[in-house]
Design an enzyme around this catalytic site. Structure first.
Site, PDB file in Angstrom:
ATOM      1  N   GLU A 114       0.814  -1.202   0.000  1.00 55.78           N
ATOM      2  CA  GLU A 114       0.000   0.000   0.000  1.00 55.78           C
ATOM      3  C   GLU A 114       0.852   1.258   0.000  1.00 55.78           C
ATOM      4  O   GLU A 114       2.016   1.249   0.394  1.00 55.78           O
ATOM      5  CB  GLU A 114      -0.951   0.004   1.193  1.00 55.78           C
ATOM      6  N   CYS A 127       3.664   8.319   1.149  1.00 58.79           N
ATOM      7  CA  CYS A 127       4.257   7.290   1.982  1.00 58.79           C
ATOM      8  C   CYS A 127       4.249   6.008   1.156  1.00 58.79           C
ATOM      9  O   CYS A 127       3.191   5.586   0.693  1.00 58.79           O
ATOM     10  CB  CYS A 127       3.403   7.155   3.244  1.00 58.79           C
ATOM     11  N   CYS A 134       7.176  -7.607   5.812  1.00 59.26           N
ATOM     12  CA  CYS A 134       8.385  -7.103   6.458  1.00 59.26           C
ATOM     13  C   CYS A 134       8.921  -8.205   7.362  1.00 59.26           C
ATOM     14  O   CYS A 134       8.155  -8.935   7.985  1.00 59.26           O
ATOM     15  CB  CYS A 134       8.067  -5.856   7.302  1.00 59.26           C
ATOM     16  N   CYS A 138       8.497  -6.276  14.405  1.00 63.51           N
ATOM     17  CA  CYS A 138       8.220  -5.398  15.544  1.00 63.51           C
ATOM     18  C   CYS A 138       6.787  -5.697  16.022  1.00 63.51           C
ATOM     19  O   CYS A 138       5.849  -5.656  15.225  1.00 63.51           O
ATOM     20  CB  CYS A 138       8.356  -3.932  15.131  1.00 63.51           C
ATOM     21  N   CYS A 141       3.589  -3.414  15.238  1.00 69.49           N
ATOM     22  CA  CYS A 141       3.357  -3.002  13.849  1.00 69.49           C
ATOM     23  C   CYS A 141       2.582  -4.096  13.124  1.00 69.49           C
ATOM     24  O   CYS A 141       2.956  -5.269  13.166  1.00 69.49           O
ATOM     25  CB  CYS A 141       4.696  -2.757  13.163  1.00 69.49           C
ATOM     26  N   CYS A 368      -0.060   1.711   9.016  1.00 73.50           N
ATOM     27  CA  CYS A 368       0.547   0.490   9.536  1.00 73.50           C
ATOM     28  C   CYS A 368       0.076  -0.818   8.919  1.00 73.50           C
ATOM     29  O   CYS A 368      -0.032  -1.828   9.605  1.00 73.50           O
ATOM     30  CB  CYS A 368       0.348   0.434  11.041  1.00 73.50           C
TER      31      CYS A 368
HETATM   32  N1  SAH Z   1      10.736  -0.433   8.583  1.00 74.30           N
HETATM   33  C1  SAH Z   1      10.825   1.009   8.641  1.00 74.30           C
HETATM   34  C2  SAH Z   1       9.584   1.690   8.077  1.00 74.30           C
HETATM   35  C3  SAH Z   1       8.379   1.276   8.864  1.00 74.30           C
HETATM   36  S1  SAH Z   1       6.943   2.261   8.985  1.00 74.30           S
HETATM   37  C4  SAH Z   1      11.033   1.444  10.062  1.00 74.30           C
HETATM   38  O1  SAH Z   1      10.786   0.640  10.950  1.00 74.30           O
HETATM   39  O2  SAH Z   1      11.447   2.570  10.285  1.00 74.30           O
HETATM   40  C5  SAH Z   1       7.394   3.807   9.613  1.00 74.30           C
HETATM   41  C6  SAH Z   1       7.216   4.038  11.099  1.00 74.30           C
HETATM   42  O3  SAH Z   1       5.937   3.649  11.594  1.00 74.30           O
HETATM   43  C7  SAH Z   1       8.251   3.291  11.917  1.00 74.30           C
HETATM   44  O4  SAH Z   1       8.814   4.179  12.834  1.00 74.30           O
HETATM   45  C8  SAH Z   1       7.413   2.253  12.607  1.00 74.30           C
HETATM   46  O5  SAH Z   1       8.023   1.801  13.790  1.00 74.30           O
HETATM   47  C9  SAH Z   1       6.133   3.018  12.839  1.00 74.30           C
HETATM   48  N2  SAH Z   1       4.982   2.181  13.176  1.00 74.30           N
HETATM   49  C10 SAH Z   1       4.758   0.888  12.889  1.00 74.30           C
HETATM   50  N3  SAH Z   1       3.595   0.471  13.420  1.00 74.30           N
HETATM   51  C11 SAH Z   1       3.069   1.532  14.056  1.00 74.30           C
HETATM   52  C12 SAH Z   1       1.868   1.736  14.790  1.00 74.30           C
HETATM   53  N4  SAH Z   1       1.006   0.761  14.976  1.00 74.30           N
HETATM   54  N5  SAH Z   1       1.654   2.977  15.293  1.00 74.30           N
HETATM   55  C13 SAH Z   1       2.538   3.975  15.106  1.00 74.30           C
HETATM   56  N6  SAH Z   1       3.670   3.837  14.417  1.00 74.30           N
HETATM   57  C14 SAH Z   1       3.946   2.631  13.906  1.00 74.30           C
END
Ligand code: SAH
Length: 376
Positions: A114, A127, A134, A138, A141, A368
């Site tokens: 997306e 974005c 991925c 984490c 996420c 997310c």
């Molecule tokens: N893999 C990359 C890009 C991921 S998305 C990274 O981790 O940086 C970009 C941001 O969104 C990252 O900081 C990630 O940790 C955050 N993110 C992921 N899930 C989230 C959520 N549920 N709420 C808020 N931020 C989130």
């Protein structure tokens, strides 16, 4: 055509569609010189590559009928050679009166990714995703829960931006015609785990038109969990993109659980690599910190975060707090407003510039990977 079916049946079975392994090769995967070679190799005139690139990157045209400067007899071959279809929209969700648009795309092999377009007064940010799924796992996420399907190609990454640029150019987004000014690699995937394709995409997007989209590298942010060797490599790449580091905790004990790659690269090593990025590029680094209630939002952690960052001096970094986007079924919830305010106050008191990210698109889960997760 071979009409001897008895002899062709075996090879036909062996060659039956088993799914292509690689995304179609597209001009956005290639440098200008490689585009020419590709055409010459097919017996087509190499100089046409630049005209096709102008349609793709500058005129934002995708209908061959509108490419009237290409000879009609060659047009279909040129388009088939350089502009194969890469992805189809599955659905688009809109919020903020149409100025936030999230698109779910299906790639050639059925993978779903997306992208989100966010239009603000005077600028538009996109974005984009860099991987289908991925592998970083984490736990807060949504994308991290499904594992990695595959890396995206350079052209698949670029196409998300060009698709957004086309809808802006066609006036489909309220606010009149416009361009994409900012790109954040904050969609699905870990960009630095797909390093070559991501750097390729940055080059295509920053190459001057008509060879590329012609935007400024300063408008591009690459966000990472902290793959330290790749952060160092990016610092030497000579492209002044902004680096965002998803820290989410200032101490190894907690970060090991929130960002599992931390067991390979500690907070100290990761912050050191981020500071190195600032020293090499002069670009101020952005620290991403998703605020999770009673998990990482304690006042003492704000103090510790400021200390960890200030160890490398002042002025090289700022903190971007992200109110957690709550994922259904997840144990993680968003911090209380009072705790967020106190967190900001403590960081600023220690001289760390801090912003709280705007939660645009929240109601369409535009941060997310939830839409793609629901579709599976
Ligand atoms: N893999 C990359 C890009 C991921 S998305 C990274 O981790 O940086 C970009 C941001 O969104 C990252 O900081 C990630 O940790 C955050 N993110 C992921 N899930 C989230 C959520 N549920 N709420 C808020 N931020 C989130």
């Amino acid at each position: 055509m071979n009409d001897d079916t008895s002899r062709t049946s075996l090879p036909l079975v062996l060659e039956a569609p088993r799914g292509r392994r690689k995304p179609p090769r597209h001009l956005a995967d290639l440098t200008p010189a490689e585009r020419k070679e590709q055409l010459s190799g097919m017996g087509l005139p190499g100089f046409r590559a630049r005209q096709v690139a102008a349609h793709y990157f500058a005129r934002l045209v995708d209908d061959p009928a509108e490419m009237t400067d290409l000879p009609a007899a060659q047009r279909d071959d040129l388009v088939a050679a350089l502009l194969p279809p890469l992805m189809t929209p599955v659905r688009t969700l809109e919020a903020d009166r149409g100025t936030t648009r999230k698109t779910l795309w299906r790639l050639f092999d059925g993978s779903l990714v997306e992208s989100v377009l966010m239009r603000y007064p005077g600028r538009t940010t996109m974005c984009v995703s860099s991987q289908a799924g991925c592998g970083m796992a984490c736990p807060f996420c949504a994308t991290g829960q499904g594992g990695l399907q595959r890396n995206m190609s350079t052209a698949e990454i670029v196409e998300q931006v060009i698709a957004g640029a086309r809808s802006l150019a066609r006036g489909e987004v309220p606010g009149g015609e416009g361009r994409v000014n900012n790109i954040v690699f904050m969609g699905m995937g870990e960009p630095l785990a797909n390093y070559g394709a991501v750097v390729g995409a940055v080059r295509r997007l920053t190459d001057p038109a008509p060879d590329g989209y012609g935007m400024s590298a300063r408008g591009i942010t690459v966000s990472t969990v902290g793959l330290v060797p790749r952060m160092r490599q990016l610092a030497d790449e000579g492209i002044p993109v902004t680096l965002a580091l998803s820290l989410h905790a200032p101490d190894d004990e907690l970060r090991n659980t929130l960002v599992p790659i931390n067991t390979r690269f500690s907070v100290a090593e990761t912050v050191d690599a981020a500071h190195h990025y600032f020293e090499r590029t002069g670009r101020r680094v952005s620290i991403e910190y998703a605020m999770m209630r009673d998990v990482n939002d304690h006042a003492w952690r704000a103090d510790l975060l400021a200390d960890v960052l200030n160890e490398h001096g002042r002025g090289w970094v700022h903190v971007n707090l992200i109110p957690l986007n709550e994922v259904p079924g997840s144990q993680f919830t968003r911090s209380r407003d009072a705790d967020m305010d106190e967190f900001v106050r403590r960081l600023e008191a220690k001289g760390v510039p801090t912003t709280v990210r705007d939660t645009r698109g929240n109601e369409i889960d535009a941060a997310c990977g939830q839409l793609a997760a629901l579709e599976d």
